[in-house]
Motif scaffolding. Structure first.
Motif, PDB file in Angstrom:
ATOM      1  N   ILE A 168      72.532  15.038  35.672  1.00  0.00           N
ATOM      2  CA  ILE A 168      72.354  13.953  34.698  1.00  0.00           C
ATOM      3  C   ILE A 168      72.284  14.526  33.286  1.00  0.00           C
ATOM      4  CG2 ILE A 168      70.735  12.156  33.926  1.00  0.00           C
ATOM      5  CD1 ILE A 168      70.209  11.711  37.020  1.00  0.00           C
ATOM      6  N   GLN A 169      71.664  15.703  33.135  1.00  0.00           N
ATOM      7  CA  GLN A 169      71.682  16.380  31.829  1.00  0.00           C
ATOM      8  C   GLN A 169      73.117  16.634  31.396  1.00  0.00           C
ATOM      9  OE1 GLN A 169      69.336  19.990  31.413  1.00  0.00           O
ATOM     10  NE2 GLN A 169      67.628  19.072  32.542  1.00  0.00           N
ATOM     11  N   TYR A 170      73.956  17.084  32.351  1.00  0.00           N
ATOM     12  CA  TYR A 170      75.368  17.333  32.041  1.00  0.00           C
ATOM     13  C   TYR A 170      76.057  16.044  31.590  1.00  0.00           C
ATOM     14  CZ  TYR A 170      80.362  17.705  32.666  1.00  0.00           C
ATOM     15  OH  TYR A 170      81.725  17.613  32.451  1.00  0.00           O
ATOM     16  N   VAL A 171      75.866  14.960  32.332  1.00  0.00           N
ATOM     17  CA  VAL A 171      76.493  13.673  32.000  1.00  0.00           C
ATOM     18  C   VAL A 171      76.085  13.240  30.593  1.00  0.00           C
ATOM     19  CG1 VAL A 171      76.608  11.207  32.585  1.00  0.00           C
ATOM     20  CG2 VAL A 171      76.701  12.918  34.408  1.00  0.00           C
ATOM     21  N   ASN A 172      74.819  13.397  30.257  1.00  0.00           N
ATOM     22  CA  ASN A 172      74.314  12.976  28.944  1.00  0.00           C
ATOM     23  C   ASN A 172      74.817  13.868  27.811  1.00  0.00           C
ATOM     24  OD1 ASN A 172      72.845  10.805  29.974  1.00  0.00           O
ATOM     25  ND2 ASN A 172      71.000  12.035  30.305  1.00  0.00           N
ATOM     26  N   LYS A 173      74.985  15.178  28.093  1.00  0.00           N
ATOM     27  CA  LYS A 173      75.372  16.127  27.045  1.00  0.00           C
ATOM     28  C   LYS A 173      76.881  16.371  26.991  1.00  0.00           C
ATOM     29  CE  LYS A 173      73.084  19.953  26.478  1.00  0.00           C
ATOM     30  NZ  LYS A 173      72.419  21.249  26.797  1.00  0.00           N
ATOM     31  N   PHE A 174      77.634  15.728  27.893  1.00  0.00           N
ATOM     32  CA  PHE A 174      79.060  16.047  28.041  1.00  0.00           C
ATOM     33  C   PHE A 174      79.836  16.079  26.736  1.00  0.00           C
ATOM     34  CE2 PHE A 174      83.256  14.007  28.012  1.00  0.00           C
ATOM     35  CZ  PHE A 174      83.994  15.077  28.475  1.00  0.00           C
ATOM     36  N   SER A 175      80.658  17.114  26.629  1.00  0.00           N
ATOM     37  CA  SER A 175      81.699  17.226  25.600  1.00  0.00           C
ATOM     38  C   SER A 175      82.695  18.249  26.128  1.00  0.00           C
ATOM     39  CB  SER A 175      81.118  17.685  24.253  1.00  0.00           C
ATOM     40  OG  SER A 175      80.725  19.042  24.324  1.00  0.00           O
ATOM     41  N   VAL A 176      83.878  18.273  25.566  1.00  0.00           N
ATOM     42  CA  VAL A 176      84.889  19.248  25.992  1.00  0.00           C
ATOM     43  C   VAL A 176      84.385  20.667  25.739  1.00  0.00           C
ATOM     44  CG1 VAL A 176      87.216  20.133  25.535  1.00  0.00           C
ATOM     45  CG2 VAL A 176      86.834  17.667  25.704  1.00  0.00           C
ATOM     46  N   LEU A 177      83.705  20.870  24.608  1.00  0.00           N
ATOM     47  CA  LEU A 177      83.159  22.189  24.278  1.00  0.00           C
ATOM     48  C   LEU A 177      82.123  22.617  25.318  1.00  0.00           C
ATOM     49  CD1 LEU A 177      83.253  24.492  22.201  1.00  0.00           C
ATOM     50  CD2 LEU A 177      81.442  23.317  20.942  1.00  0.00           C
ATOM     51  N   PHE A 178      81.294  21.690  25.761  1.00  0.00           N
ATOM     52  CA  PHE A 178      80.289  21.977  26.788  1.00  0.00           C
ATOM     53  C   PHE A 178      80.975  22.376  28.094  1.00  0.00           C
ATOM     54  CE2 PHE A 178      76.437  20.227  29.284  1.00  0.00           C
ATOM     55  CZ  PHE A 178      75.765  21.434  29.185  1.00  0.00           C
ATOM     56  N   ASP A 179      82.064  21.675  28.450  1.00  0.00           N
ATOM     57  CA  ASP A 179      82.844  22.019  29.647  1.00  0.00           C
ATOM     58  C   ASP A 179      83.380  23.449  29.564  1.00  0.00           C
ATOM     59  OD1 ASP A 179      82.438  19.538  30.759  1.00  0.00           O
ATOM     60  OD2 ASP A 179      84.558  19.072  31.017  1.00  0.00           O
ATOM     61  N   ILE A 180      83.902  23.810  28.401  1.00  0.00           N
ATOM     62  CA  ILE A 180      84.461  25.154  28.213  1.00  0.00           C
ATOM     63  C   ILE A 180      83.375  26.210  28.399  1.00  0.00           C
ATOM     64  CG2 ILE A 180      85.473  26.734  26.493  1.00  0.00           C
ATOM     65  CD1 ILE A 180      87.024  24.209  25.429  1.00  0.00           C
ATOM     66  N   ARG A 181      82.178  25.938  27.874  1.00  0.00           N
ATOM     67  CA  ARG A 181      81.054  26.871  28.042  1.00  0.00           C
ATOM     68  C   ARG A 181      80.702  27.026  29.517  1.00  0.00           C
ATOM     69  NH1 ARG A 181      76.561  24.419  24.439  1.00  0.00           N
ATOM     70  NH2 ARG A 181      75.273  25.865  25.646  1.00  0.00           N
ATOM     71  N   ILE A 182      80.720  25.923  30.267  1.00  0.00           N
ATOM     72  CA  ILE A 182      80.406  25.975  31.698  1.00  0.00           C
ATOM     73  C   ILE A 182      81.486  26.757  32.454  1.00  0.00           C
ATOM     74  CG2 ILE A 182      80.170  24.576  33.809  1.00  0.00           C
ATOM     75  CD1 ILE A 182      78.796  22.425  32.020  1.00  0.00           C
ATOM     76  N   LEU A 183      82.753  26.556  32.084  1.00  0.00           N
ATOM     77  CA  LEU A 183      83.843  27.302  32.729  1.00  0.00           C
ATOM     78  C   LEU A 183      83.694  28.806  32.506  1.00  0.00           C
ATOM     79  CD1 LEU A 183      86.943  25.017  31.990  1.00  0.00           C
ATOM     80  CD2 LEU A 183      85.982  25.554  34.239  1.00  0.00           C
ATOM     81  N   PHE A 184      83.362  29.208  31.282  1.00  0.00           N
ATOM     82  CA  PHE A 184      83.152  30.627  31.003  1.00  0.00           C
ATOM     83  C   PHE A 184      81.939  31.147  31.775  1.00  0.00           C
ATOM     84  CE2 PHE A 184      85.893  30.177  27.168  1.00  0.00           C
ATOM     85  CZ  PHE A 184      86.716  31.260  27.406  1.00  0.00           C
TER      86      PHE A 184
END
Length: 196
Positions: A168-184
């Protein structure tokens, strides 16, 4: 702004996954042959999972366990070190997270994303989407991911409630930049030899 980020996210999912599938196709082929030659059963494991808005879909992974393993022993609970249901090649695939590779087809189809909450089975921890607590249903507002915030933070040894709170934290904070950080973060975790 969120709508724009979601559109960019889907575009990146498709492009990166298509390129990734082409690059990793020799690896997919070799793993498929190894699974077929070392244990009885299909190469791929397909299972009903809950996706966007709680709609069921069939996830595809490399089979790492004996056929019908989820109906034996401890069911969906797996002891990574010495679970006898895990095949020899399966143990390697799990430790390197290569068992997740076929989910690229789920991403291309649109059932999944590269990043998002991991999709639970339809019967655990709750029997069907409708039986989830209202607060937990928010995790289903995003497409499920091949990896997610849980996988680079608290990982699978946490309780389901704790994992869902992180989702739920992820859903609330979602952005493309956040996704890229998670992928790395995911790449870093896999290279360190920690199974996701």
């Amino acid at each position: 702004m969120r709508k724009i980020n979601l559109t960019i996210k889907r575009g990146l999912d498709f492009i990166l996954t298509l390129v990734g599938t082409i690059i990793t196709s020799p690896v997919i082929l070799v793993i498929s042959i190894l699974i077929k030659c070392t244990s009885k059963g299909p190469v791929f494991f397909k299972q009903e999972r809950l996706g966007l808005h709680g709609r069921p879909f069939r996830i595809i992974k490399f089979r790492t366990m004996v056929v019908n393993a989820e109906h034996m022993g401890t069911g969906v609970v797996i002891n990574e070190k010495d679970d006898p249901r895990v095949t020899k090649i399966g143990r390697f695939l799990r430790s390197t997270s290569l068992d997740e590779l076929p989910q690229v087809f789920n991403v291309l189809k649109g059932d999944m994303s590269l990043v998002g909450p991991r999709p639970p089975v339809t019967y655990h921890p709750y029997e069907g989407y409708e039986n989830y607590p209202e607060w937990a249903k928010k995790r289903f507002e995003m497409r499920p991911g091949m990896t997610g915030l849980v996988q680079v933070t608290i990982r699978s040894d946490a309780s389901w409630d704790d994992r869902m709170k992180i989702d739920i934290q992820y859903v609330n904070k979602f952005s493309v930049l956040f996704d890229i950080r998670i992928l790395f973060g995911t790449v870093k975790t896999v290279l360190k030899g920690e199974a996701i």
